[in-house]
Scaffold this active site. Structure first.
Site, mmCIF file in Angstrom:
data_model
loop_
_atom_site.group_PDB
_atom_site.id
_atom_site.type_symbol
_atom_site.label_atom_id
_atom_site.label_comp_id
_atom_site.label_asym_id
_atom_site.label_seq_id
_atom_site.Cartn_x
_atom_site.Cartn_y
_atom_site.Cartn_z
ATOM 1 N N ARG A 21 -15.176 -14.889 -3.038
ATOM 2 C CA ARG A 21 -13.880 -14.195 -3.043
ATOM 3 C C ARG A 21 -12.722 -15.132 -3.406
ATOM 4 N NH1 ARG A 21 -11.251 -10.761 2.027
ATOM 5 N NH2 ARG A 21 -9.100 -11.133 1.420
ATOM 6 N N GLU A 35 -7.971 -3.611 -2.791
ATOM 7 C CA GLU A 35 -8.162 -2.914 -1.521
ATOM 8 C C GLU A 35 -7.945 -1.407 -1.655
ATOM 9 O OE1 GLU A 35 -5.706 -5.155 1.319
ATOM 10 O OE2 GLU A 35 -7.390 -6.503 1.589
ATOM 11 N N GLU A 64 0.026 -12.263 10.932
ATOM 12 C CA GLU A 64 -1.161 -11.406 10.929
ATOM 13 C C GLU A 64 -2.371 -12.119 11.502
ATOM 14 O OE1 GLU A 64 -2.225 -9.892 7.051
ATOM 15 O OE2 GLU A 64 -4.168 -9.165 7.750
ATOM 16 N N ARG A 101 1.200 -8.450 -8.034
ATOM 17 C CA ARG A 101 0.435 -9.280 -7.097
ATOM 18 C C ARG A 101 -0.942 -9.683 -7.649
ATOM 19 N NH1 ARG A 101 -0.686 -7.063 -1.875
ATOM 20 N NH2 ARG A 101 0.018 -8.832 -0.659
ATOM 21 N N ASP A 159 -6.605 -15.241 2.215
ATOM 22 C CA ASP A 159 -5.668 -14.264 2.785
ATOM 23 C C ASP A 159 -4.925 -14.794 4.002
ATOM 24 O OD1 ASP A 159 -4.324 -11.973 3.336
ATOM 25 O OD2 ASP A 159 -6.011 -10.864 4.139
ATOM 26 N N ASN A 174 0.903 -1.160 0.000
ATOM 27 C CA ASN A 174 0.000 0.000 0.000
ATOM 28 C C ASN A 174 0.935 1.201 0.000
ATOM 29 O OD1 ASN A 174 -2.326 -1.601 0.177
ATOM 30 N ND2 ASN A 174 -2.138 -1.722 2.398
ATOM 31 N N LYS A 225 -0.501 -15.074 -3.073
ATOM 32 C CA LYS A 225 -0.448 -15.629 -1.716
ATOM 33 C C LYS A 225 -0.672 -17.136 -1.785
ATOM 34 C CE LYS A 225 -1.956 -11.382 0.500
ATOM 35 N NZ LYS A 225 -2.815 -10.675 1.457
ATOM 36 N N GLU A 280 3.790 -15.880 -2.372
ATOM 37 C CA GLU A 280 3.945 -14.904 -1.291
ATOM 38 C C GLU A 280 3.522 -15.586 0.000
ATOM 39 O OE1 GLU A 280 2.477 -10.791 -1.928
ATOM 40 O OE2 GLU A 280 1.557 -10.945 0.053
HETATM 41 C C1 GCV Z 1 -0.827 -4.757 2.895
HETATM 42 C C2 GCV Z 1 -4.624 -8.211 3.937
HETATM 43 C C3 GCV Z 1 -4.070 -7.397 5.063
HETATM 44 C C4 GCV Z 1 -3.670 -6.014 4.610
HETATM 45 C C5 GCV Z 1 -2.651 -6.169 3.473
HETATM 46 C C6 GCV Z 1 -3.328 -6.969 2.356
HETATM 47 C C7 GCV Z 1 -2.390 -7.224 1.214
HETATM 48 O O1 GCV Z 1 -5.855 -7.733 3.537
HETATM 49 O O2 GCV Z 1 -5.004 -7.328 6.090
HETATM 50 O O3 GCV Z 1 -3.108 -5.325 5.682
HETATM 51 O O4 GCV Z 1 -2.221 -4.931 3.007
HETATM 52 O O5 GCV Z 1 -3.728 -8.207 2.856
HETATM 53 O O6 GCV Z 1 -1.800 -8.301 1.212
HETATM 54 O O7 GCV Z 1 -2.252 -6.393 0.345
#
Ligand code: GCV
Length: 717
Positions: A374, A329, A431, A362, A403, A242, A398, A425
């Site tokens: 999703r 996002e 998290e 990504r 997620d 981000n 990912k 990834e």
């Molecule tokens: C960097 C999830 C996390 C976000 C993260 C996002 C991503 O949604 O909660 O904090 O943002 O993944 O991998 O881009």
């Protein structure tokens, strides 16, 4: 008191003081480094506390010759100067030539005549730029250990490998090792912001002190590089996906360049996360922009990126490339201009191709317009674009389709993109797995993903072989780990979280290593070589991931965390977006529990290759661990164990919390066997871990009981 009595008194007090200070540590813990705040990670170079090994090592290494005068060769010398006197308890001379038995000889055929005479050419041919050889050999009639490679970074990796062998008390007799990484780009992703905060970071603030750079260079940057190089990590993305445009200003490029200068001798390249709208946000050095648009097909936008790339490479000649989060996002992306992700990636790829840069684009996209489920969206958006990406683009996905959940099935994109390299990834920062409070060793999880056989090209097409390029013959390969580092003194918050950084790096180099072997090395390098203690700690670590799944999201449940992603939130409705609510994922109702993603539901199962699509699709053959991910299962459904779904769910929750209690108890049995400071630190963490896991269990069972209306099995009460 007379002077003589005073003297006697002082003498007695002195003796008591000295004897307290010299109290022998228990036999099993004899490390001289009594104070251990965790800063040194696994690079602890304490004296070898096994007399036999010490003797063997002293004989094997009594002098060192390192050829080459590059910065990397200097780093090799520095590391040996730290390590060898530490291990052996004496200084080791650094010589110009092999003069005696027990010489450690390090060099490349191109810069060392003695090495050139050793006939290593054939072996080195296979090892590429980063591989190395370590072998025992007679040189000038003397017994030597030789480390050789094609490039100096290989010498550094070989050196760290040899040091690891000594830390873990391996034999140095008759060594014959040849090693090279299976994956080319082994990168850490830092989700670090300009203001020092870290998104999903639980170990303090960012390591990068942007306000001080480039003038002041924190020595910790070097220790960061040492730690990564010791594992073979060769890239670091400095800023959050981000992204903030400021990182692309000339001022910040100079700061990043300073970090790149520190990391370069350690074989580590710097990368940056871009923001798609950069061309419309700032001017380049040559005065292009800000533009009205960031449309990837607009010639002015293309010129902007080319000019920006030129500037970046002016400051960082070996800049690795860009990481891109686009149309995800709230981040801008090519779709804002009705262009595809391939158009978006290729714009950037073209700009940095002349300098050898790459784009890691990504696939973490989940546009609700694409599909109501999703988990299906990344595949649906990216597979049709296969063949369209430029050759210096990797798609970064990912490990799972949602997620970084405690457990997910593999993201079906792996194997499905045949022309485009897909890099994995992984998330090293926890998290969704208890932040830096819960003791969760992640290598077993990563192994489960890496060993998953996608069947993309028949049996044996494991995810590991997809990402290392074997399955689809990709020329470019990569793996990324979202870093768990911060400026906490011990880097990772929880001492045991260091093992995850360690494990990520080791697996990135060689995905065939086992989670057990990696844990073994980490414990010996970080805590103790006492074999009984090692086994005890390893057994704690090995079951800790499954325990976390059990007390959080057993049997395929997912995303039932609270908004912070730390605690339980099965009842949470976090936002107006349906796919951000827990109920969307667990679908609990009076009949049962779970998300029907089979062919009678969202049909995610169809995105997998046979036989998985059939196995996952059928409630009877779907593995228990994914059951509620793929199926809506009646509460009284008979599980493979013979229990009903409800009873099984309760049993799993209790198994999770029992394991945590057991870990805490086991840890207490290690008092006096590991460093006292680390012992206390981990004890405190485990106490909180017990409280949190019980909260997870009780909240979830109580919530789901509201639907099942069934009692908790008596055996658990
Ligand atoms: C960097 C999830 C996390 C976000 C993260 C996002 C991503 O949604 O909660 O904090 O943002 O993944 O991998 O881009």
């Amino acid at each position: 008191m007379r002077p003589k009595q005073i003297l006697t008194c002082v003498f007695f007090i002195f003796c008591i003081f000295i004897s307290a200070g010299c109290q022998r540590l228990p036999d099993s813990y004899q490390s001289p480094a009594v104070a251990d705040d965790g800063y040194d990670l696994w690079l602890k170079y304490n004296k070898i506390d096994n007399a036999k090994k010490l003797k063997e090592y002293k004989k094997a290494i009594s002098a060192v010759v390192v050829s080459g005068d590059s910065d990397t060769c200097e780093v090799v010398r520095d590391e040996l100067k730290r390590a060898l006197p530490g291990f052996l308890g004496k200084d080791i001379p650094f010589n110009e030539s092999v003069e005696k038995n027990g010489t450690l000889l390090i060099g490349m055929p191109e810069n060392s005549d003695i090495i050139a005479q050793l006939d290593l050419a054939d072996s080195l041919k296979e090892l590429g730029d980063e591989g190395f050889i370590i072998k025992t050999a007679k040189v000038n009639g003397k017994n030597c250990i030789v480390i050789s490679a094609n490039k100096d970074v290989g010498l550094l990796y070989g050196t760290f490998n040899l040091l690891r062998m000594m830390q873990t008390h391996k034999s140095l007799n008759n060594i014959n090792i040849a090693s090279k990484p299976k994956i080319q780009r082994r990168v850490l992703n830092h989700w670090d912001n300009r203001n020092g905060s870290i998104e999903r970071g639980y170990a303090g603030k960012s390591l990068w002190k942007w306000s001080e750079l480039p003038d002041t260079v924190d020595p910790r940057y070097t220790d960061y590089a040492r730690a990564n190089a010791s594992l073979g990590i060769n890239g670091t993305v400095l800023n959050n996906v981000n992204s903030d445009a400021v990182f692309f200003s000339t001022e910040y490029l100079k700061k990043a360049a300073k970090l790149a200068d520190v990391f370069r001798p350690y074989g580590i390249k710097v990368y940056l996360s871009i923001r798609y709208t950069l061309p419309s946000q700032m001017k380049t050095e040559n005065g292009i922009g800000p533009l009205q648009t960031a449309d990837p097909l607009d010639p002015e936008v293309q010129a902007w990126w080319k000019d920006k790339a030129r500037e970046i490479y002016k400051y960082i000649p070996d800049f690795g490339g860009f990481l891109v989060k686009a149309n995800s996002e709230g981040q801008p992306g090519p779709q804002d201009y009705d262009k595809t992700h391939a158009d978006g990636a290729n714009l950037l790829a073209d700009a940095i191709a002349p300098y050898g840069g790459i784009v890691m684009y990504r696939a973490f996209v989940y546009d609700p317009d694409v599909d109501p489920d999703r988990a299906k969206r990344a595949y649906m958006e990216f597979v049709p674009l296969d063949k369209q990406f430029k050759s210096n683009v990797l798609v970064q996905a990912k490990n799972g389709p949602v997620d970084f959940q405690p457990r997910e099935p593999v993201q079906p994109l792996f194997g499905a993109m045949k022309q485009t390299p897909v890099m994995a990834e992984l998330q090293v920062t926890q998290e969704y797995l208890g932040w830096s409070t819960h003791l969760v060793y992640l290598a077993p999880m990563w192994k489960e993903y890496l060993e998953f056989d996608t069947h993309a090209k028949g049996e044996g097409s494991t995810m590991a072989k997809v990402i290392d390029g074997t399955v689809h013959n990709n020329k470019l390969t990569g793996i990324a780990g979202v870093s768990n580092t911060g400026n906490d003194r011990n880097w990772c918050g929880h001492f045991f979280a260091q093992s995850n950084w360690f494990a990520y790096g080791r697996l990135a180099w060689d995905h065939e290593l086992t989670a057990e072997d990696i844990a073994d090395d980490w414990i010996k390098m970080s805590l103790t070589c006492d074999s009984k203690t090692v086994e005890t700690i390893k057994s704690m670590m090995m079951g800790s991931w499954e325990a976390c799944i059990n007390y959080m999201t057993p049997l395929g449940l997912h995303h039932i965390m609270d908004g912070s992603h730390y605690g339980p939130g099965p009842n949470i409705s976090r936002s107006s977006r349906i796919d951000w609510t827990s109920a969307y994922y667990h679908r609990a109702d009076a009949e049962g529990l779970g998300f029907d993603r089979s062919s009678t539901g969202s049909n995610l199962t169809s995105q997998y290759f046979s036989p998985w699509k059939e196995i996952f699709d059928n409630i009877e053959t779907c593995p228990d661990k994914y059951l509620l991910w793929f199926h809506h299962v009646p509460w009284d459904y008979k599980m493979k164990s013979g229990r009903t779904l409800w009873d099984e769910l309760c049993v799993k929750y209790y198994q999770g919390t029992d394991y945590v209690e057991q870990m805490a108890e086991t840890w207490q049995s290690l008092k006096g066997k590991v460093n006292p400071e680390i012992f206390e630190h981990v004890t405190t963490k485990l106490n909180q871990h017990i409280i949190d896991s019980a909260k997870w269990r009780d909240t979830c069972i109580q919530y789901f009981q509201g639907f099942s209306k069934m009692p908790i099995p008596e055996s658990l009460q």
